[in-house]
Design a protein around this motif. Sequence first.
Motif, PDB file in Angstrom:
ATOM      1  N   VAL A 150       0.851  -1.194   0.000  1.00  0.00           N
ATOM      2  CA  VAL A 150       0.000   0.000   0.000  1.00  0.00           C
ATOM      3  C   VAL A 150       0.884   1.241   0.000  1.00  0.00           C
ATOM      4  CG1 VAL A 150      -1.702   1.337   1.308  1.00  0.00           C
ATOM      5  CG2 VAL A 150      -1.834  -1.171   1.260  1.00  0.00           C
ATOM      6  N   PHE A 151       0.723   2.087  -1.024  1.00  0.00           N
ATOM      7  CA  PHE A 151       1.549   3.300  -1.023  1.00  0.00           C
ATOM      8  C   PHE A 151       0.785   4.516  -0.532  1.00  0.00           C
ATOM      9  CE2 PHE A 151       0.068   3.335  -5.513  1.00  0.00           C
ATOM     10  CZ  PHE A 151      -0.433   4.633  -5.611  1.00  0.00           C
ATOM     11  N   SER A 152      -0.531   4.456  -0.510  1.00  0.00           N
ATOM     12  CA  SER A 152      -1.300   5.613  -0.079  1.00  0.00           C
ATOM     13  C   SER A 152      -2.606   5.170   0.558  1.00  0.00           C
ATOM     14  CB  SER A 152      -1.573   6.509  -1.294  1.00  0.00           C
ATOM     15  OG  SER A 152      -2.654   7.370  -1.050  1.00  0.00           O
ATOM     16  N   SER A 153      -2.899   5.747   1.729  1.00  0.00           N
ATOM     17  CA  SER A 153      -4.154   5.375   2.381  1.00  0.00           C
ATOM     18  C   SER A 153      -5.117   6.555   2.442  1.00  0.00           C
ATOM     19  CB  SER A 153      -3.890   4.831   3.789  1.00  0.00           C
ATOM     20  OG  SER A 153      -3.298   5.836   4.579  1.00  0.00           O
ATOM     21  N   GLN A 154      -4.778   7.645   1.778  1.00  0.00           N
ATOM     22  CA  GLN A 154      -5.677   8.804   1.727  1.00  0.00           C
ATOM     23  C   GLN A 154      -5.939   9.235   0.287  1.00  0.00           C
ATOM     24  OE1 GLN A 154      -7.155   9.872   4.409  1.00  0.00           O
ATOM     25  NE2 GLN A 154      -5.856   9.162   6.081  1.00  0.00           N
ATOM     26  N   GLU A 162       3.572   9.635  -6.957  1.00  0.00           N
ATOM     27  CA  GLU A 162       4.618  10.653  -7.083  1.00  0.00           C
ATOM     28  C   GLU A 162       4.521  11.687  -5.956  1.00  0.00           C
ATOM     29  OE1 GLU A 162       2.466   9.714  -9.356  1.00  0.00           O
ATOM     30  OE2 GLU A 162       1.398  11.375 -10.322  1.00  0.00           O
ATOM     31  N   GLU A 163       3.311  11.955  -5.482  1.00  0.00           N
ATOM     32  CA  GLU A 163       3.153  12.919  -4.399  1.00  0.00           C
ATOM     33  C   GLU A 163       3.680  12.344  -3.079  1.00  0.00           C
ATOM     34  OE1 GLU A 163      -0.718  14.725  -4.256  1.00  0.00           O
ATOM     35  OE2 GLU A 163      -0.335  15.587  -2.272  1.00  0.00           O
ATOM     36  N   ILE A 164       3.369  11.065  -2.847  1.00  0.00           N
ATOM     37  CA  ILE A 164       3.876  10.381  -1.650  1.00  0.00           C
ATOM     38  C   ILE A 164       5.404  10.447  -1.598  1.00  0.00           C
ATOM     39  CG2 ILE A 164       4.143   8.056  -0.645  1.00  0.00           C
ATOM     40  CD1 ILE A 164       1.381   9.149  -0.162  1.00  0.00           C
ATOM     41  N   ILE A 165       6.015  10.171  -2.751  1.00  0.00           N
ATOM     42  CA  ILE A 165       7.478  10.187  -2.831  1.00  0.00           C
ATOM     43  C   ILE A 165       8.025  11.589  -2.541  1.00  0.00           C
ATOM     44  CG2 ILE A 165       9.382  10.068  -4.499  1.00  0.00           C
ATOM     45  CD1 ILE A 165       7.844   7.653  -5.732  1.00  0.00           C
ATOM     46  N   LEU A 166       7.429  12.592  -3.183  1.00  0.00           N
ATOM     47  CA  LEU A 166       7.914  13.969  -2.994  1.00  0.00           C
ATOM     48  C   LEU A 166       7.761  14.407  -1.539  1.00  0.00           C
ATOM     49  CD1 LEU A 166       6.548  15.465  -6.326  1.00  0.00           C
ATOM     50  CD2 LEU A 166       8.960  15.335  -5.670  1.00  0.00           C
ATOM     51  N   LEU A 167       6.654  14.006  -0.907  1.00  0.00           N
ATOM     52  CA  LEU A 167       6.455  14.367   0.498  1.00  0.00           C
ATOM     53  C   LEU A 167       7.511  13.707   1.387  1.00  0.00           C
ATOM     54  CD1 LEU A 167       2.557  14.165   0.671  1.00  0.00           C
ATOM     55  CD2 LEU A 167       3.945  16.242   0.949  1.00  0.00           C
ATOM     56  N   ARG A 168       7.798  12.423   1.118  1.00  0.00           N
ATOM     57  CA  ARG A 168       8.813  11.725   1.927  1.00  0.00           C
ATOM     58  C   ARG A 168      10.192  12.345   1.745  1.00  0.00           C
ATOM     59  NH1 ARG A 168       7.285   5.430   1.515  1.00  0.00           N
ATOM     60  NH2 ARG A 168       5.259   5.594   2.521  1.00  0.00           N
ATOM     61  N   LEU A 169      10.529  12.688   0.485  1.00  0.00           N
ATOM     62  CA  LEU A 169      11.829  13.307   0.221  1.00  0.00           C
ATOM     63  C   LEU A 169      11.930  14.656   0.932  1.00  0.00           C
ATOM     64  CD1 LEU A 169      12.086  12.603  -3.621  1.00  0.00           C
ATOM     65  CD2 LEU A 169      13.623  11.645  -1.888  1.00  0.00           C
ATOM     66  N   GLN A 170      10.855  15.430   0.827  1.00  0.00           N
ATOM     67  CA  GLN A 170      10.826  16.771   1.415  1.00  0.00           C
ATOM     68  C   GLN A 170      11.013  16.710   2.928  1.00  0.00           C
ATOM     69  OE1 GLN A 170       7.055  18.853   1.115  1.00  0.00           O
ATOM     70  NE2 GLN A 170       8.104  20.702   0.410  1.00  0.00           N
ATOM     71  N   MET A 171      10.300  15.740   3.559  1.00  0.00           N
ATOM     72  CA  MET A 171      10.396  15.586   5.006  1.00  0.00           C
ATOM     73  C   MET A 171      11.838  15.354   5.443  1.00  0.00           C
ATOM     74  SD  MET A 171       7.172  13.484   6.572  1.00  0.00           S
ATOM     75  CE  MET A 171       7.797  11.969   5.895  1.00  0.00           C
ATOM     76  N   ARG A 172      12.586  14.626   4.603  1.00  0.00           N
ATOM     77  CA  ARG A 172      13.967  14.320   4.968  1.00  0.00           C
ATOM     78  C   ARG A 172      14.962  15.325   4.378  1.00  0.00           C
ATOM     79  NH1 ARG A 172      14.675   7.952   4.006  1.00  0.00           N
ATOM     80  NH2 ARG A 172      12.570   7.285   4.510  1.00  0.00           N
ATOM     81  N   GLY A 173      14.452  16.341   3.679  1.00  0.00           N
ATOM     82  CA  GLY A 173      15.349  17.342   3.099  1.00  0.00           C
ATOM     83  C   GLY A 173      16.197  16.811   1.957  1.00  0.00           C
ATOM     84  N   LEU A 199      10.130   1.642  -6.846  1.00  0.00           N
ATOM     85  CA  LEU A 199      11.439   1.255  -6.292  1.00  0.00           C
ATOM     86  C   LEU A 199      11.955   2.356  -5.358  1.00  0.00           C
ATOM     87  CD1 LEU A 199      13.824  -0.823  -6.382  1.00  0.00           C
ATOM     88  CD2 LEU A 199      14.858   0.687  -8.090  1.00  0.00           C
ATOM     89  N   LEU A 200      11.777   3.605  -5.790  1.00  0.00           N
ATOM     90  CA  LEU A 200      12.206   4.733  -4.963  1.00  0.00           C
ATOM     91  C   LEU A 200      11.388   4.786  -3.668  1.00  0.00           C
ATOM     92  CD1 LEU A 200      13.641   7.361  -4.299  1.00  0.00           C
ATOM     93  CD2 LEU A 200      12.185   8.532  -5.954  1.00  0.00           C
ATOM     94  N   ARG A 201      10.062   4.548  -3.801  1.00  0.00           N
ATOM     95  CA  ARG A 201       9.219   4.545  -2.596  1.00  0.00           C
ATOM     96  C   ARG A 201       9.717   3.500  -1.602  1.00  0.00           C
ATOM     97  NH1 ARG A 201       4.834   1.601  -0.472  1.00  0.00           N
ATOM     98  NH2 ARG A 201       4.938   0.168  -2.226  1.00  0.00           N
ATOM     99  N   GLN A 202      10.010   2.285  -2.103  1.00  0.00           N
ATOM    100  CA  GLN A 202      10.486   1.213  -1.222  1.00  0.00           C
ATOM    101  C   GLN A 202      11.781   1.637  -0.510  1.00  0.00           C
ATOM    102  OE1 GLN A 202       8.908  -1.687  -0.741  1.00  0.00           O
ATOM    103  NE2 GLN A 202       7.524  -1.915  -2.489  1.00  0.00           N
ATOM    104  N   LYS A 203      12.638   2.314  -1.250  1.00  0.00           N
ATOM    105  CA  LYS A 203      13.913   2.743  -0.643  1.00  0.00           C
ATOM    106  C   LYS A 203      13.685   3.763   0.468  1.00  0.00           C
ATOM    107  CE  LYS A 203      18.560   4.375  -1.830  1.00  0.00           C
ATOM    108  NZ  LYS A 203      19.441   3.196  -1.767  1.00  0.00           N
ATOM    109  N   LEU A 204      12.594   4.538   0.311  1.00  0.00           N
ATOM    110  CA  LEU A 204      12.337   5.605   1.290  1.00  0.00           C
ATOM    111  C   LEU A 204      11.564   5.139   2.524  1.00  0.00           C
ATOM    112  CD1 LEU A 204      11.429   8.501  -1.173  1.00  0.00           C
ATOM    113  CD2 LEU A 204      13.537   8.277   0.146  1.00  0.00           C
ATOM    114  N   ILE A 205      11.113   3.887   2.524  1.00  0.00           N
ATOM    115  CA  ILE A 205      10.324   3.389   3.675  1.00  0.00           C
ATOM    116  C   ILE A 205      11.212   3.286   4.913  1.00  0.00           C
ATOM    117  CG2 ILE A 205       9.177   1.351   4.636  1.00  0.00           C
ATOM    118  CD1 ILE A 205       7.915   0.911   1.884  1.00  0.00           C
ATOM    119  N   ARG A 234       5.387  13.151 -14.323  1.00  0.00           N
ATOM    120  CA  ARG A 234       4.546  12.865 -13.150  1.00  0.00           C
ATOM    121  C   ARG A 234       5.037  13.651 -11.939  1.00  0.00           C
ATOM    122  NH1 ARG A 234       3.303   6.466 -12.690  1.00  0.00           N
ATOM    123  NH2 ARG A 234       2.522   7.180 -10.670  1.00  0.00           N
ATOM    124  N   LEU A 235       6.349  13.682 -11.726  1.00  0.00           N
ATOM    125  CA  LEU A 235       6.905  14.383 -10.567  1.00  0.00           C
ATOM    126  C   LEU A 235       6.668  15.894 -10.666  1.00  0.00           C
ATOM    127  CD1 LEU A 235      10.207  12.331 -10.281  1.00  0.00           C
ATOM    128  CD2 LEU A 235       8.443  12.440  -8.503  1.00  0.00           C
TER     129      LEU A 235
END
Lengths: 418, 418
Positions: free
Chosen positions: A254-258, A263-274, A412-418, A291-292
């Motif tokens: 599951v990549f999104s529960s809302q 691509e938005e999930i990924i950008l938010l995770r990247l942003q959170m970590r700077g 793949l990027l999402r998995q790396k960011l988990i 998409r990004l």
Amino acid sequence: MIAEIIAAGSEMLTPHRQDTNSLYLTERLNALGVAVAFKTIVGDNLQHLSDAARIALHRADIVIFSGGLGPTEDDLTREAVAAALCIGLSRSPEILTAMYKRFAERRVSMPENNAKQADVLDGADVLQNNNGSAPGQWLDTVVDGHRKLVILLPGPPKELMPLFTEACEPRLAASLPERHFAKRWLRIALMPESKVDAIAAPIYQTYTDVESTILSSAAEIQLHFLCAKPTLAEAQQRVDELTSKVEDALDEAVFSSQGEPLEEIILLRLQMRGLTLATAESITGGMVASRLTGVAGHSDTYIGGAVTYSAHLKKKFAGVSDEILKQHGTVSDQAARALAEGIREQTGASIGLAVTGVAGPGPLLDTDSIEKPCGLVFVAVSDGVSTESLQKTFTGDRDRIRTFAAQQALDLLRQKLI
Amino acid sequence: MIAEIIAAGSEMLTPHRQDTNSLYLTERLNALGVAVAFKTIVGDNLQHLSDAARIALHRADIVIFSGGLGPTEDDLTREAVAAALCIGLSRSPEILTAMYKRFAERRVSMPENNAKQADVLDGADVLQNNNGSAPGQWLDTVVDGHRKLVILLPGPPKELMPLFTEACEPRLAASLPERHFAKRWLRIALMPESKVDAIAAPIYQTYTDVESTILSSAAEIQLHFLCAKPTLAEAQQRVDELTSKVEDALDEAVFSSQGEPLEEIILLRLQMRGLTLATAESITGGMVASRLTGVAGHSDTYIGGAVTYSAHLKKKFAGVSDEILKQHGTVSDQAARALAEGIREQTGASIGLAVTGVAGPGPLLDTDSIEKPCGLVFVAVSDGVSTESLQKTFTGDRDRIRTFAAQQALDLLRQKLI
């Protein structure tokens, strides 16, 4: 209470146009607890339209017409509904005056045929249209001893949507028993529908008061859960409980529960970590990047990248060595890893994401002189410390293979960011 | 002869799914000279479905059902049509045997409910489905003294399309008077629909034997001309004559007269001249590149490029100078020209194409410290000899602005190649 939606317009009986208003109307009606049982699409033909109106008035409690309220001879919804109900139409002096006034303000004289837009069904309330010239109509009537709500709406979505939301929904809500709806929405990348359902169905089937829908689209599965209760708290509790059980069972798939896109999930995770991101795309030729960049407000996170379609640009923009291209080819695990590492270094981003493959049709004679089959895809992600990669073979046409390749790279990027 | 299409399936009465089979069926029926007069969408409910079948059998000559032929309890089309026609269903031993055989080959036992897929309407011919388990059915019958053709097709498009084309079209053609159809199709970029129609309508309105349709989609208008005559030569002559008159009137605004997309036209023109192309995209972030790489067989012409989303990558990948960015900003005519020239030089392509702008929402405080409004777009194309550029302001949301910007970039290049 069941509803029928009748879309009037010959263009929707061609191969080129489809009724889309009904999707919006269905969503809004469902939210009020009203199910849509029939949709009818009919051309600009008085006989066909009045027959369809008669049938709908017999089998549904709420009948909503979209389209056919304009000024032309083809606009026949008013006349057809009057004929089906055996009632009259009267020209409203108020609407007519307002129309003359609007034309006068623009210093043009009103064409005569416009006047028919002022024709109102006997007993109907006029719904003022702030986004166009044809007003809507609302008629609360009785047919064969049953109460019927008849709603006439203009066809252009920009007029229909606000008119329904602002003028019809409050009236409908007042006519219906009070219910509150809660909704949740899980999105899953790249898992077959049957596999998602095998995991989710045993759980959601025990929640008989929650409506569960599984939807499959390009490289993505969605699970929608909808619950209606007398209070919002009750509905929310049930739908949240079910959603979290299904999410637990599907785990990291599951990549999104809302409802956010991948691509938005990924950008938010990247942003959170700077962290910043750059891409190097071969097979997808800009699909990952577009998409990004489709998500607003993340230009500090996604800095851009390269479309390394030719071997030359793989070297030039991502520093991939001639040796790798000659030994392993442009479509190889080694090339994907070199692209991810290279684009990261060249751009100075924290993370490099790369995808290479064969979109087809047909196989590719690669730079290593080996034929690579259509659908073969390599994705890689590098953060400067480690590089992960994945090999996949997708089936289908060029479009489908490219869509899956882009989704796989992002996942793949999402998995790396988990 | 008029047709009605009935799509069976509760999922098409949700806000998330739409019947799309009818678009394909309409196109194929139109080509046979059959108009679709009604489309009905109905859920998996025996009463609703048999009522809809009864109504359709009364008002149409050809009734085509899609969906509801599977093995589950929700698959009710066979039963509903039998009820509407007051005829029986018989389980076909041939179909049943074939189904058992197929399951045996896969070494799984056939679930009992699958057997209902072998139920055939009395008097119907079975249409063998090579892409799925549920066969179609064809019934040539009489209702109230009128001949009716009743066709049952499986819902999945991959099964429905070949079954209709291969099994139904030859039979339909044999039942209909002979007519031949000719079709032409003009595509126009970035011109308002009203302007296209003001030029085209006075011409096509004099061709009363040609059906003219104007369709507007994102940043593009299409004009479709369809003519039916007893011979193909007659039909082709009329439609060609009209098409060339309209094309003359619209002149260079027409980018395609055979239906090819803009990016394909551009790639063909470049290929003919032995030119190569590279792109530098800021606002569109890969949309131009992904359209160009979506066309198969042109990897020697479009070599790739850069997604120069950040100012840093505008410098790094397209050699845009700090001076330009500071003096004029990233969203400026100067930056667009520098991007087009720079990406050409950096990649070694014959032509460089660039686009920069503000996708929004909201304005951008640019690197020149000047606020640039949302929707402002600059495109530029350079061939090393000269550089052309264009400034536009598009309205709408982020998606629309980006779509128009990508289209404008491609159209500027097309104009340069004329």
